[in-house]
Motif scaffolding. Structure first.
Motif, short mmCIF file in Angstrom:
data_model
loop_
_atom_site.label_atom_id
_atom_site.label_comp_id
_atom_site.label_asym_id
_atom_site.label_seq_id
_atom_site.Cartn_x
_atom_site.Cartn_y
_atom_site.Cartn_z
N TRP A 39 0.81 -1.21 0.00
CA TRP A 39 0.00 0.00 0.00
C TRP A 39 0.85 1.27 0.00
CZ3 TRP A 39 -3.90 1.23 -2.24
CH2 TRP A 39 -4.99 0.38 -2.34
N LEU A 40 1.87 1.29 0.87
CA LEU A 40 2.72 2.48 0.92
C LEU A 40 3.42 2.68 -0.43
CD1 LEU A 40 4.22 2.02 4.49
CD2 LEU A 40 2.32 3.47 3.74
N PHE A 41 3.90 1.58 -0.99
CA PHE A 41 4.60 1.65 -2.27
C PHE A 41 3.67 2.13 -3.38
CE2 PHE A 41 7.24 -0.84 -5.55
CZ PHE A 41 8.08 0.24 -5.73
N THR A 42 2.41 1.67 -3.34
CA THR A 42 1.44 2.09 -4.34
C THR A 42 1.21 3.59 -4.28
OG1 THR A 42 0.34 -0.05 -4.27
CG2 THR A 42 -0.93 1.77 -5.17
N ILE A 43 1.07 4.11 -3.05
CA ILE A 43 0.85 5.55 -2.90
C ILE A 43 2.05 6.33 -3.44
CG2 ILE A 43 0.54 7.40 -1.20
CD1 ILE A 43 -1.01 5.27 0.49
N TRP A 44 3.24 5.84 -3.11
CA TRP A 44 4.49 6.45 -3.59
C TRP A 44 4.53 6.45 -5.12
CZ3 TRP A 44 8.95 8.98 -2.91
CH2 TRP A 44 10.06 8.66 -3.71
N MET A 45 4.20 5.30 -5.73
CA MET A 45 4.26 5.21 -7.19
C MET A 45 3.22 6.10 -7.85
SD MET A 45 4.86 1.19 -8.07
CE MET A 45 3.48 0.63 -7.12
N SER A 46 2.06 6.25 -7.15
CA SER A 46 0.98 7.01 -7.78
C SER A 46 1.35 8.48 -7.95
CB SER A 46 -0.31 6.87 -6.96
OG SER A 46 -0.21 7.65 -5.79
N MET A 47 2.41 8.91 -7.26
CA MET A 47 2.83 10.31 -7.40
C MET A 47 4.01 10.46 -8.34
SD MET A 47 2.05 11.90 -3.68
CE MET A 47 2.47 10.62 -2.56
N HIS A 48 4.24 9.41 -9.13
CA HIS A 48 5.34 9.45 -10.08
C HIS A 48 4.85 9.11 -11.48
CE1 HIS A 48 7.65 9.29 -6.38
NE2 HIS A 48 8.71 9.65 -7.06
N GLU A 49 5.55 9.68 -12.44
CA GLU A 49 5.39 9.23 -13.81
C GLU A 49 6.26 7.99 -13.90
OE1 GLU A 49 3.93 10.99 -16.66
OE2 GLU A 49 4.34 9.12 -17.74
N TRP A 50 5.65 6.82 -14.01
CA TRP A 50 6.39 5.58 -13.81
C TRP A 50 5.94 4.56 -14.85
CZ3 TRP A 50 8.39 4.17 -8.44
CH2 TRP A 50 9.09 2.97 -8.47
N LYS A 51 6.75 4.42 -15.88
CA LYS A 51 6.43 3.41 -16.88
C LYS A 51 7.53 2.38 -16.87
CE LYS A 51 3.28 5.87 -19.76
NZ LYS A 51 3.25 7.19 -20.37
N VAL A 52 7.17 1.12 -17.08
CA VAL A 52 8.17 0.06 -17.03
C VAL A 52 9.24 0.31 -18.09
CG1 VAL A 52 8.58 -2.37 -17.52
CG2 VAL A 52 6.70 -1.69 -16.02
N GLY A 53 10.50 0.30 -17.67
CA GLY A 53 11.61 0.46 -18.60
C GLY A 53 12.01 1.91 -18.83
N ALA A 54 11.27 2.88 -18.24
CA ALA A 54 11.63 4.28 -18.43
C ALA A 54 11.99 4.89 -17.08
CB ALA A 54 10.46 5.05 -19.05
N PRO A 55 12.81 5.94 -17.07
CA PRO A 55 13.15 6.58 -15.78
C PRO A 55 11.90 7.21 -15.16
CG PRO A 55 14.01 7.85 -17.63
CD PRO A 55 13.51 6.55 -18.19
N THR A 56 11.86 7.27 -13.82
CA THR A 56 10.67 7.79 -13.15
C THR A 56 10.90 9.23 -12.73
OG1 THR A 56 11.47 7.08 -11.00
CG2 THR A 56 10.17 5.50 -12.26
N THR A 57 9.83 10.01 -12.77
CA THR A 57 9.92 11.38 -12.29
C THR A 57 8.75 11.67 -11.36
OG1 THR A 57 8.81 11.98 -14.34
CG2 THR A 57 11.17 12.50 -14.18
N PHE A 58 9.02 12.53 -10.35
CA PHE A 58 7.98 12.90 -9.40
C PHE A 58 7.01 13.88 -10.06
CE2 PHE A 58 6.22 15.54 -6.02
CZ PHE A 58 5.71 14.55 -5.19
N VAL A 59 5.72 13.57 -10.01
CA VAL A 59 4.76 14.47 -10.66
C VAL A 59 3.67 14.93 -9.70
CG1 VAL A 59 5.12 13.62 -13.00
CG2 VAL A 59 3.43 12.50 -11.52
N GLY A 60 3.83 14.66 -8.40
CA GLY A 60 2.82 15.09 -7.44
C GLY A 60 1.49 14.42 -7.68
N LEU A 61 0.44 15.24 -7.77
CA LEU A 61 -0.89 14.67 -7.90
C LEU A 61 -1.36 14.61 -9.36
CD1 LEU A 61 -2.61 16.35 -4.81
CD2 LEU A 61 -1.74 14.02 -5.00
#
Lengths: 305, 274
Positions: A39-61
């Protein structure tokens, strides 16, 4: 022995609470690992632009802001609401009726009850497979049954207009037994006195059901509805195995859309946001359930099995 | 008066027939599909009992080289997830019941209402990083999401109803908490453990959503294998129905023979995995 008894109580009282901890520790570790961490990890990921194989960036809400403007998500919410509403109402009506029947005494009752609950225990995918064959417009047995009573053939899950009602039919077939079991538990807790006095007053069977039975089992019907609602909202196996959300996206519920976003498009960040919003939606429903359950506790002390 | 009683009985019999027939007819039709040749399955009007039984449908399922693999995958995943759940959940249920930590059941409730897919995204990434994908471990671990809450929930309910007097007596006699649990509480709780065991097995065996994401070709469980058969041979209904029946038959038998435990468990906590 006598010595022990006089000497130990204060000490034992003090140690009582902490000393049960070792029993709970393994479960705490597992729950932390497979329920809290995800659950914690899901919330963390939901605030990132996160696609498999691409670098992640923080995008807030940003992922959350995307939801109301995503027509497919909005459409999925609509499908979920329709699907859930129907999948609560129909099993509750049939389940209550079935409970009243199973509350009577008749031969082979136990065996027949066993048969009756089979749909809910059977492997959903196996069941879905057979339903798919039964829904077949040309070769399916359902259209044959319709033709026997003079009704025109249906397209069932193969038409956008009839796909959700058809899936609800499967869901109702599957989960009516659970409602029946819960309401049956309620029926068996009703004392016989009210019926005796009602009979003396000349009440008929319908009046007794309407004015004695129904009010007494209403709390149980309510709990059954809540449980049904939670399960119907997140229904997945049946829909995925029969239609995969189709035809087009006519039966795509939030859960199905979540699957596509996360595991077909691998848009992990957006998928996580959907998962969080989806969960909040269910929690709101569950909170109502919990509230009702606590209130129900007072009525239940009569002792349902 | 006699006529009324007769009519009442007829009405009841009719009611029973109506509510039980959808379940019975469905499974009869499932069995019928599984023993018919393609010609019979494609005939109109449909045939219920064929003139020639196609037992070869079953032979085809058992002989397909992967079936035994999938069967053992299912057995290993469900078996391990259930045993681990009991190992973890029974003591936890005991501890929570004795500490009267009712608030902690909120975690079980959260697990109960969370859609299975929500666990899959983070755990899938985790398994990928650790390099477990391709083995059965991810599925065993994620099935705990289903089985552990069932075990804890049912055992809390069960230990709350078992009398404390025996345990207190044993404690006064100098037994440790562990001894009390092992020799007093556990034997009494056997029926509760049976309920947790049966329900955990059924909901783990039936689980589909974890498998479609985590299983690769060699690690599929039976529900996933059956689903993949749908997409590949859409047209051969006989072997498909036979496979479906084989997958769900253990559960159906368990339902009929362990009906009392299942009913007790479901009405108590109304648990359902996934």
């Amino acid at each position: 022995m006598a010595n022990l008894e006089t000497a130990t109580p204060p000490a034992r009282k003090a140690w009582r609470v902490p000393s049960y901890w070792p029993f709970v520790v393994p479960a705490l570790v597992v729950v932390a690992g497979i329920i809290v961490f995800p659950w914690l990890f899901t919330i963390w990921m939901s605030m990132h632009e996160w696609k498999v194989g691409a670098p992640t960036t923080f995008v807030g809400l940003a992922n959350y802001m995307r939801l109301p403007t995503d027509p497919r998500f909005v459409e999925a919410v609509g499908h979920t609401v329709t699907y859930t509403l129907l999948s609560v109402i129909l099993p509750v009506i049939f389940g209550t009726f079935a409970a009243v029947i199973f509350h009577q005494k008749f031969p082979f009752r136990g065996f027949l009850r066993g048969l009756f609950i089979m749909p809910m225990m059977a492997t959903p995918v196996a069941v879905a497979l057979v339903w798919t064959m039964m829904f077949h417009p040309q070769l399916g047995v359902l259209n044959y049954l319709l033709s026997m009573v003079g009704l025109p053939a249906e397209l069932w899950v193969f038409h956008p207009g009839s796909v959700i009602p058809s899936l609800v039919m499967v869901e109702t077939w599957q989960w009516t037994p659970l409602v029946m079991l819960i309401v049956l538990g309620g029926l068996s807790a009703i004392p016989s006195e009210p019926y005796e006095s009602a009979r003396i007053d000349g009440a008929n069977a319908w009046q007794m059901f309407r004015y004695i039975t129904l009010p007494l089992i209403t709390p149980f019907i309510f709990v059954a509805s809540m449980i049904r609602m939670i399960d119907a909202v997140k229904s997945f196996d049946i829909i995925f195995a029969i239609t995969q959300g189709g035809p087009g996206s006519a039966s795509e519920t939030i859960n199905l859309y979540l699957y596509s976003v996360a595991f077909v498009y691998y848009d992990i960040g957006y998928g996580s946001a959907i998962a969080v919003v989806f969960f909040v939606l269910i929690v709101v429903l569950a909170a109502i359930m919990l509230y009702m359950r606590q209130r129900l506790h007072w009525n239940q002390t009569g002792g349902a099995a | 008066m006699k006529l009324r009683a007769l009519l009442g009985n007829l009405g009841l019999a009719f009611g029973v027939l109506i509510i039980v027939s959808p379940a019975i007819l469905f499974f009869i039709w499932m069995a019928s599909l599984s023993v018919k040749m393609e010609i019979d399955n494609a005939s109109y009007p449909p045939v219920l009992i064929p003139t020639q039984f196609a037992w070869s449908n079953y032979a085809a399922v058992f002989n397909s080289n992967r079936f035994t693999t999938y069967f053992f995958n299912s057995l290993i995943v469900t078996g391990s997830a259930t045993l681990l759940a009991l190992l973890i959940g029974v003591p936890a249920g005991y501890g929570i019941a004795r500490m009267q930590a009712h608030k902690s059941t909120i975690v079980v409730l959260i697990a109960r209402i969370t859609p299975g897919l929500s666990y899959l995204i983070p755990l899938f990434l985790l398994f990928q990083w650790v390099g477990l994908l391709g083995t059965l471990w991810p599925q065993i671990i994620i099935h705990l999401v289903v089985t552990v809450p069932i075990a804890i929930w049912i055992m809390i309910g069960y230990f709350e109803t078992t009398p404390m007097e025996l345990e207190e007596a044993a404690m006064i006699d100098g037994a440790t908490r562990w001894q009390v649990f092992r020799h007093v509480a556990l034997p009494i709780a056997k029926p509760g453990i049976a309920v947790a065991f049966i329900l955990a097995i059924i909901f783990s065996w039936n689980n589909f959503v974890f498998g479609i994401v985590l299983a690769s070709r060699g690690t599929r469980t039976l529900p996933v294998a059956v689903y993949n058969m749908i997409s590949f041979d859409q047209l051969s209904w006989g072997p498909l129905a036979a496979a479906a029946l084989i997958v769900t038959l253990p559960v159906l038998l368990l339902t009929v023979f362990a009906q009392r435990q299942i009913v007790a468990g479901l009405t108590d906590g109304a648990v359902k995995g996934g």
